[in-house]
Design an enzyme around this catalytic site. Structure first.
Site, PDB file in Angstrom:
ATOM      1  N   TYR A  52       0.825  -1.212   0.000  1.00 36.53           N
ATOM      2  CA  TYR A  52       0.000   0.000   0.000  1.00 36.53           C
ATOM      3  C   TYR A  52       0.860   1.263   0.000  1.00 36.53           C
ATOM      4  CZ  TYR A  52      -4.691  -1.911   0.912  1.00 36.53           C
ATOM      5  OH  TYR A  52      -5.910  -2.527   0.816  1.00 36.53           O
ATOM      6  N   LYS A  78       2.966 -15.476   2.108  1.00 37.13           N
ATOM      7  CA  LYS A  78       3.145 -16.224   0.843  1.00 37.13           C
ATOM      8  C   LYS A  78       4.630 -16.547   0.734  1.00 37.13           C
ATOM      9  CE  LYS A  78       1.591 -17.886  -3.072  1.00 37.13           C
ATOM     10  NZ  LYS A  78       0.711 -19.068  -3.113  1.00 37.13           N
ATOM     11  N   ASP A 101      -3.238 -18.294   0.160  1.00 35.47           N
ATOM     12  CA  ASP A 101      -4.252 -19.013  -0.628  1.00 35.47           C
ATOM     13  C   ASP A 101      -4.920 -20.092   0.235  1.00 35.47           C
ATOM     14  OD1 ASP A 101      -1.752 -20.242  -0.618  1.00 35.47           O
ATOM     15  OD2 ASP A 101      -1.875 -21.004  -2.663  1.00 35.47           O
ATOM     16  N   ASP A 161      -6.444  -6.990   4.162  1.00 34.53           N
ATOM     17  CA  ASP A 161      -7.567  -6.315   3.498  1.00 34.53           C
ATOM     18  C   ASP A 161      -8.496  -7.366   2.876  1.00 34.53           C
ATOM     19  OD1 ASP A 161      -9.049  -4.162   2.349  1.00 34.53           O
ATOM     20  OD2 ASP A 161      -8.065  -4.569   0.434  1.00 34.53           O
ATOM     21  N   ASP A 207     -12.470  -8.917   4.381  1.00 34.96           N
ATOM     22  CA  ASP A 207     -13.740  -8.877   3.637  1.00 34.96           C
ATOM     23  C   ASP A 207     -14.350 -10.277   3.544  1.00 34.96           C
ATOM     24  OD1 ASP A 207     -13.527  -6.135   3.136  1.00 34.96           O
ATOM     25  OD2 ASP A 207     -14.297  -6.352   1.092  1.00 34.96           O
TER      26      ASP A 207
END
Ligand code: IPM
Ligand code: MG
Length: 357
Positions: free
Chosen positions: A142, A191, A223, A247, A251
């Site tokens: 970000y 990851k 994942d 983020d 959600d």
């Protein structure tokens, strides 16, 4: 006691849901005898329309004179054409950075009575779940180097994911400390099978973990974590992750709880200053209709009372009020439960306020 709160309502449904939270805070102030002094500040598209800047200097100044920020939401189609630095989202990203609130705490709770509102199969979530994401908030992709060029004759763009060990260590400590107060389980999500930044992440988290031997630490690739959340959300207690992975996962989790409108968040750093916002966005499609769910904003206000003002009893009273209203069978139209009695945004906030004692 007297507390100074900066109120940044923002765009879309931001003003409606924050007004709901203010109704509840006013009730808390009456019942418990505190004084909340609100200072309205302009952010996002509204601020851009007034002063060509989604995060005006005046807003930052007023916020720095306050003890906490209650934030609604920013953004909308109207401002989508603007370049990055002028977009409404710049307000929230800039504020997080200006306040250095690196630790974003996003609890995800599915109450057993809400199980049918979740899209997951009933056998998976019949007992509900109670987990919490700790998302790094002021670093990573970000805020890394970004740009565009055409050096090779084709248009290119890039965003860099870069973390240093200090940034990882402080967010890891924040997550371990939270796990100590909960069920002592921490899952760090990265990851590391592909990304160098994730390899460092894992290394530092393992190192910090040695200081918290009571906490059971495990690592998952992003994942797999996204999949495990759907397979069995109950296996998680605290999830520690980077800015962008947090983020996305938050959600996903919000949907598993029945509605994105229910989830609060707290963004905190070293001191008591904090930024409190529902995790949902500005939802311009339902703006001004008095149907948005104010619960995410109301529970964010509860987090503010607890983290920034150390008012635990009062925070608990708000959560009690919310639960009571749900137990009485009320909700907003985003909560898909058969037979639920649907209230508008303001009516929902009023009823929650009434149940605070
Ligand atoms: C969130 C939002 C923000 C983010 C946007 C509005 C910039 O999605 O708080 O989750 O990506 O952090
Ligand atoms: Mg988001």
């Amino acid at each position: 006691m007297k507390f100074k709160i900066a109120v940044a309502k923002g765009d879309g449904v931001g003003p409606e849901v924050v007004d709901g939270a203010l109704i509840v805070l006013d009730r808390v102030s009456n019942v418990f005898g505190h004084e909340f002094e609100y200072t309205q500040v302009m952010v996002g598209g509204e601020a851009y329309d007034h002063c060509n800047d989604p995060l005006p200097a005046e807003t930052i100044e007023k916020i720095q004179e306050s003890q906490a920020v209650l934030f609604g939401a920013v953004g909308g189609d109207k401002w989508d054409h603007l370049p990055g630095d002028l977009r409404p989202e710049k307000a929230i990203l800039g504020l997080r950075q200006a306040l250095n609130v690196y630790s974003n705490i996003r609890p995800g709770i599915l109450f057993p009575s809400f199980a049918t509102a979740s899209p997951l199969k009933q056998e998976i979530i019949k007992n509900g779940f109670d987990l919490c994401v700790v998302r790094e908030l002021v670093g990573g992709i970000y805020f890394g180097e970004k740009g565009r060029d055409n050096k090779s004759g084709v248009e290119e763009a890039f965003d860099v994911e870069r973390y240093n060990e200090n940034e990882i260590e402080r967010i890891a400590r924040s997550a371990f400390q939270l796990a100590m107060k909960r069920r002592m389980k921490l899952t760090s999500v990265d990851k590391a099978n592909v990304l160098e930044s994730s390899k460092l992440w894992r290394q530092v988290v393992d190192r910090v973990g040695k200081d918290y031997p009571m906490v059971e630490l495990s690592h998952l690739y992003i994942d797999n974590a996204a999949m495990q959340l759907i397979k069995d959300p109950n296996q998680f207690d605290v999830i520690l992750t980077s800015n962008i992975f947090g983020d996305i996962l938050s959600d996903e989790i919000s949907m598993l709880t029945g509605s994105i409108g229910l989830l609060p968040s707290a963004s905190i750093g070293e001191g008591t200053m904090g930024l409190y916002e529902p995790i949902h966005g500005s939802a311009p499609d339902i703006q001004g209709k008095n149907i948005a769910n104010p619960v995410g904003a109301i529970l964010s206000a509860a987090m503010m009372l607890e983290h920034s003002f150390n008012l635990k009893k009062e925070a608990e009273a708000i959560r009690f009020g919310v639960n009571k209203v749900f137990e009485l069978g009320y909700g907003t139209s985003d909560i898909k439960i058969d037979g639920i009695k649907i209230l508008g945004t303001k009516e929902m906030a009023d009823l929650i306020a009434k149940n605070i004692c």
